[in-house]
Design a protein around this motif. Structure first.
Motif, PDB file in Angstrom:
ATOM      1  N   LEU A  70     -11.875   5.230  -4.325  1.00 34.46           N
ATOM      2  CA  LEU A  70     -10.991   4.074  -4.432  1.00 34.46           C
ATOM      3  C   LEU A  70     -10.365   3.739  -3.080  1.00 34.46           C
ATOM      4  O   LEU A  70     -10.247   2.565  -2.710  1.00 34.46           O
ATOM      5  CB  LEU A  70      -9.912   4.318  -5.483  1.00 34.46           C
ATOM      6  CG  LEU A  70     -10.392   4.316  -6.933  1.00 34.46           C
ATOM      7  CD1 LEU A  70      -9.263   4.744  -7.868  1.00 34.46           C
ATOM      8  CD2 LEU A  70     -10.913   2.952  -7.331  1.00 34.46           C
ATOM      9  N   LYS A  71      -9.977   4.769  -2.326  1.00 34.99           N
ATOM     10  CA  LYS A  71      -9.434   4.546  -0.989  1.00 34.99           C
ATOM     11  C   LYS A  71     -10.476   3.890  -0.089  1.00 34.99           C
ATOM     12  O   LYS A  71     -10.165   2.964   0.669  1.00 34.99           O
ATOM     13  CB  LYS A  71      -8.964   5.864  -0.366  1.00 34.99           C
ATOM     14  CG  LYS A  71      -7.702   6.419  -0.962  1.00 34.99           C
ATOM     15  CD  LYS A  71      -7.345   7.739  -0.278  1.00 34.99           C
ATOM     16  CE  LYS A  71      -6.147   8.398  -0.918  1.00 34.99           C
ATOM     17  NZ  LYS A  71      -5.861   9.717  -0.315  1.00 34.99           N
ATOM     18  N   GLU A 117     -13.070   2.067  -1.044  1.00 38.29           N
ATOM     19  CA  GLU A 117     -13.277   0.686  -1.488  1.00 38.29           C
ATOM     20  C   GLU A 117     -12.147  -0.214  -1.006  1.00 38.29           C
ATOM     21  O   GLU A 117     -12.382  -1.343  -0.562  1.00 38.29           O
ATOM     22  CB  GLU A 117     -13.387   0.630  -3.012  1.00 38.29           C
ATOM     23  CG  GLU A 117     -14.682   1.207  -3.545  1.00 38.29           C
ATOM     24  CD  GLU A 117     -14.717   1.264  -5.064  1.00 38.29           C
ATOM     25  OE1 GLU A 117     -13.812   0.696  -5.714  1.00 38.29           O
ATOM     26  OE2 GLU A 117     -15.648   1.870  -5.600  1.00 38.29           O
ATOM     27  N   LYS A 118     -10.912   0.271  -1.070  1.00 37.10           N
ATOM     28  CA  LYS A 118      -9.764  -0.509  -0.601  1.00 37.10           C
ATOM     29  C   LYS A 118      -9.885  -0.786   0.891  1.00 37.10           C
ATOM     30  O   LYS A 118      -9.656  -1.911   1.339  1.00 37.10           O
ATOM     31  CB  LYS A 118      -8.466   0.248  -0.902  1.00 37.10           C
ATOM     32  CG  LYS A 118      -7.224  -0.495  -0.462  1.00 37.10           C
ATOM     33  CD  LYS A 118      -5.976   0.312  -0.744  1.00 37.10           C
ATOM     34  CE  LYS A 118      -4.750  -0.421  -0.204  1.00 37.10           C
ATOM     35  NZ  LYS A 118      -3.553   0.393  -0.301  1.00 37.10           N
ATOM     36  N   HIS A 119     -10.275   0.227   1.652  1.00 36.92           N
ATOM     37  CA  HIS A 119     -10.423   0.057   3.091  1.00 36.92           C
ATOM     38  C   HIS A 119     -11.534  -0.949   3.415  1.00 36.92           C
ATOM     39  O   HIS A 119     -11.381  -1.784   4.313  1.00 36.92           O
ATOM     40  CB  HIS A 119     -10.701   1.404   3.754  1.00 36.92           C
ATOM     41  CG  HIS A 119     -10.688   1.377   5.231  1.00 36.92           C
ATOM     42  ND1 HIS A 119      -9.548   1.093   5.953  1.00 36.92           N
ATOM     43  CD2 HIS A 119     -11.669   1.578   6.133  1.00 36.92           C
ATOM     44  CE1 HIS A 119      -9.837   1.116   7.235  1.00 36.92           C
ATOM     45  NE2 HIS A 119     -11.120   1.418   7.378  1.00 36.92           N
ATOM     46  N   MET A 144     -12.477  -3.433   1.525  1.00 30.43           N
ATOM     47  CA  MET A 144     -11.960  -4.776   1.198  1.00 30.43           C
ATOM     48  C   MET A 144     -11.020  -5.272   2.289  1.00 30.43           C
ATOM     49  O   MET A 144     -11.072  -6.447   2.678  1.00 30.43           O
ATOM     50  CB  MET A 144     -11.258  -4.761  -0.165  1.00 30.43           C
ATOM     51  CG  MET A 144     -12.218  -4.731  -1.332  1.00 30.43           C
ATOM     52  SD  MET A 144     -11.398  -5.002  -2.912  1.00 30.43           S
ATOM     53  CE  MET A 144     -10.899  -3.350  -3.306  1.00 30.43           C
ATOM     54  N   GLU A 145     -10.157  -4.389   2.790  1.00 27.69           N
ATOM     55  CA  GLU A 145      -9.248  -4.786   3.862  1.00 27.69           C
ATOM     56  C   GLU A 145     -10.022  -5.207   5.107  1.00 27.69           C
ATOM     57  O   GLU A 145      -9.699  -6.219   5.737  1.00 27.69           O
ATOM     58  CB  GLU A 145      -8.281  -3.643   4.193  1.00 27.69           C
ATOM     59  CG  GLU A 145      -7.241  -3.393   3.120  1.00 27.69           C
ATOM     60  CD  GLU A 145      -6.442  -2.117   3.356  1.00 27.69           C
ATOM     61  OE1 GLU A 145      -6.807  -1.328   4.269  1.00 27.69           O
ATOM     62  OE2 GLU A 145      -5.461  -1.909   2.621  1.00 27.69           O
TER      63      GLU A 145
END
Length: 95
Positions: free
Chosen positions: A62-63, A65-67, A69-70
């Motif tokens: 999840l981390k 994937e978040k990175h 996206m950012e």
């Protein structure tokens, strides 16, 4: 009159290729390989269907994937910032 005693090579061939023990051993090996292959395929199928991750791994994914996206949003902003914008109408451009 031909002799009924088999030659040494014939005896060796019977032992190596015609013996019931060899055939039974080959059948047992084939059966064990089939059992192993079937069990492995079954376990792989279960893993693919469930596709469950350990909680720690799920959190790291999840981390990540978040990175990603950012970084994607930053790249979009950078691209949009480099695209020339049409001039905005203002009071100085009136004829």
């Amino acid at each position: 009159m031909p002799s009924e005693t088999p030659s040494q090579q014939e005896l060796l061939d019977r032992i190596m290729y015609g013996s019931a023990g060899v055939k039974a051993t080959e059948a047992a090996i084939q059966s064990a390989l089939k059992t192993f292959t079937d069990a492995t395929a079954n376990q792989m199928s279960i893993l693919v269907q469930n596709n469950t991750l350990y909680p720690e791994m799920r959190e790291e994914m999840l981390k990540l994937e978040k990175h990603v996206m950012e970084m994607t949003l930053e790249a979009i902003d950078a691209i949009q910032g480099s695209v020339p914008q049409p001039p905005k109408p203002n009071s100085n451009n009136k004829p």
